[in-house]
Design an enzyme around this catalytic site. Structure first.
Site, PDB file in Angstrom:
ATOM      1  N   THR A  73     -40.991 -36.366  32.608  1.00 48.18           N
ATOM      2  CA  THR A  73     -41.994 -36.374  33.674  1.00 48.18           C
ATOM      3  C   THR A  73     -43.179 -35.491  33.296  1.00 48.18           C
ATOM      4  O   THR A  73     -44.342 -35.896  33.432  1.00 48.18           O
ATOM      5  CB  THR A  73     -41.348 -35.865  34.990  1.00 48.18           C
ATOM      6  OG1 THR A  73     -40.251 -36.730  35.304  1.00 48.18           O
ATOM      7  CG2 THR A  73     -42.346 -35.857  36.126  1.00 48.18           C
ATOM      8  N   ASN A 154     -37.120 -48.590  31.686  1.00 48.87           N
ATOM      9  CA  ASN A 154     -35.897 -47.917  32.107  1.00 48.87           C
ATOM     10  C   ASN A 154     -35.014 -48.774  33.007  1.00 48.87           C
ATOM     11  O   ASN A 154     -33.820 -48.543  33.094  1.00 48.87           O
ATOM     12  CB  ASN A 154     -36.223 -46.604  32.817  1.00 48.87           C
ATOM     13  CG  ASN A 154     -37.287 -46.754  33.861  1.00 48.87           C
ATOM     14  OD1 ASN A 154     -38.401 -47.208  33.574  1.00 48.87           O
ATOM     15  ND2 ASN A 154     -36.980 -46.395  35.090  1.00 48.87           N
ATOM     16  N   GLN A 182     -36.896 -43.858  27.246  1.00 52.32           N
ATOM     17  CA  GLN A 182     -35.688 -44.689  27.124  1.00 52.32           C
ATOM     18  C   GLN A 182     -35.482 -45.198  25.706  1.00 52.32           C
ATOM     19  O   GLN A 182     -34.376 -45.592  25.341  1.00 52.32           O
ATOM     20  CB  GLN A 182     -35.758 -45.881  28.094  1.00 52.32           C
ATOM     21  CG  GLN A 182     -35.698 -45.483  29.553  1.00 52.32           C
ATOM     22  CD  GLN A 182     -34.343 -44.936  29.985  1.00 52.32           C
ATOM     23  OE1 GLN A 182     -33.309 -45.190  29.346  1.00 52.32           O
ATOM     24  NE2 GLN A 182     -34.327 -44.165  31.055  1.00 52.32           N
ATOM     25  N   CYS A 328     -33.976 -43.023  39.740  1.00 50.07           N
ATOM     26  CA  CYS A 328     -34.950 -42.147  40.395  1.00 50.07           C
ATOM     27  C   CYS A 328     -35.318 -42.653  41.781  1.00 50.07           C
ATOM     28  O   CYS A 328     -35.841 -41.908  42.591  1.00 50.07           O
ATOM     29  CB  CYS A 328     -36.206 -42.023  39.535  1.00 50.07           C
ATOM     30  SG  CYS A 328     -35.838 -41.593  37.844  1.00 50.07           S
TER      31      CYS A 328
END
Ligand code: PLP
Length: 393
Positions: A73, A154, A182, A328
């Protein structure tokens, strides 16, 4: 109690014991601050330098181009905001291009730049999640400063044509960032071959520790830091370095890249058995993502007439860990933005299930999933009037 069957390696992976062993001394004996001068600090500095060199070698980059971060992130935010703000400060353009199926770390970073007066184009993908180079070519404008497209998705595992996309950006003099979070466990991260200017990874996706990542920044790419303070990471990311974490990241990356071929073959074998077995046993099911341009560990299916969340709960009762769409966003019952962008109708997208295999999974575990999942889907569907109507004709 059933044995736990962990099939959510895209969310996170277990720490490799060899990585833990490499990290351990830096929590205790070698605790020095790498910026200090005495021996215990110099030892920490040495470990940091070695980790940076290891990562640089794998990327085919120089150590000065490696910036350690707190994860994927932060790497995505630093790449996108860092370049956009630096270019704006130089009076360059304020247009950024990204994709509709990017991770929220990229999408939300772009949205916050929009709120600050930047313009962002979100490129569409095809039904398989592929972004066509021509689509990018047509979106580039004279004021475009950065393109950010993920290496592999992802949720559905589709691998994007990064070499072609980066080539197009460069032909127009535009910087190119890729979120390789990923991809790092399975694909080459050679930044020369890929032709990218910025690339972010996160250790916990490849059997390393959580809370540590890396952003590659090609020499000469303008970048403003997001976190300011000390002079660490050549002023691109202030703060005392997470030495054990960084040692863990470098060790995990080295191991996963060295073992890439065998890990990929192992995962692809289990993935294909799952896809074939589930599609063969469950009607009204479809595979999401590209069939071949796909991460070796990703299975993403939609089952009509069920909600993915209900399937997850049933699987959890049997000790099977999976995800509906992206980890997420799980908890929020909204159809995945990735599946929506791929043209999957919202009610079908709600019935998605992602199974991502890893190093420790066995064929026996996969057979166990194949023996229980069709029954779970059928049981849930029997509660759906729409389904009963459909099967009764
Ligand atoms: N980008 C992608 C493609 C991801 O899959 C993830 C994590 O799920 C991230 C970024 C965020 O990484 P981190 O968890 O290290 O912040």
């Amino acid at each position: 109690m059933d044995e736990m069957i962990y099939l959510d390696h895209a969310a996170t992976t277990p720490l490799d014991p060899r990585v833990l062993e490499a990290m351990t001394p830096y929590f205790s004996q070698v605790f020095g601050n790498p910026s200090s001068v005495y021996r215990v600090a110099r030892e920490a500095r040495k470990a940091l330098d070695e980790a940076r060199q290891t990562v640089a070698d794998i990327l085919h980059a120089s150590p000065q181009e490696v910036v350690f971060t707190s994860g994927g992130t932060e790497g995505d935010n630093l790449a996108i905001k860092g370049v956009a703000l630096a270019m704006a400060r130089q009076g360059k353009g304020r247009h950024i291009i990204t994709g509709q199926i990017e991770h929220h770390a990229v999408l939300h970073a772009c949205e916050s730049l929009e709120a600050a007066g930047f313009e962002v184009t979100y490129l569409p993908v095809d039904d398989d999640g592929l972004l066509h180079p021509q689509t990018l070519e047509e979106a580039i404008r004279p004021d475009t400063v950065l393109v950010s497209i993920m290496y592999a998705n992802n949720e559905v595992g589709t691998i994007e044509p990064i070499v072609d996309l980066a080539g197009i950006a460069h032909a127009h003099g535009v910087y190119f960032h890729t979120d390789a979070v990923q991809a790092a466990g399975f694909l080459s991260l050679d930044v020369e071959e890929l032709g990218v200017d910025l690339l972010s990874i996160s250790a916990h996706k490849f059997y390393g520790p959580k809370g540590v990542g890396m952003l590659y920044v090609r020499r000469g790419v303008p970048l403003l830091p997001l976190i300011e303070g000390g002079a660490q990471e050549r002023r691109r990311r202030a703060g005392t370095e997470n030495v054990p974490g960084i040692v863990g990241l470098a060790t995990a990356l080295r191991l996963v890249q060295e073992e890439r071929d065998s890990l990929s073959a192992h995962c692809a074998h289990l993935r294909d058995r799952l896809i074939e077995g589930l599609l063969g046993a469950i009607p009204f099911a479809r595979l999401n993502g590209h069939r071949t341009q796909r991460l070796p560990n990703n299975v993403n299916l939609c089952f009509e007439f069920v909600e993915g969340e209900s399937v997850l709960l049933k699987l959890d009762q049997l000790g099977i860990c999976a995800s509906s769409g992206s980890a997420c966003t799980s908890g929020a019952l909204e159809p995945s933005h990735v599946l929506r962008a791929m043209g999957v109708p919202p009610e079908v997208a709600l019935g998605s299930l992602r199974l991502t295999v890893g190093r420790m999974n066995t064929s026996e575990q996969i057979e166990r999933v194949l023996s229980v999942l069709p029954g779970i889907i059928e049981e849930l569907r029997r509660m759906s009037p729409l389904y009963l109507e459909r099967v009764r004709g």
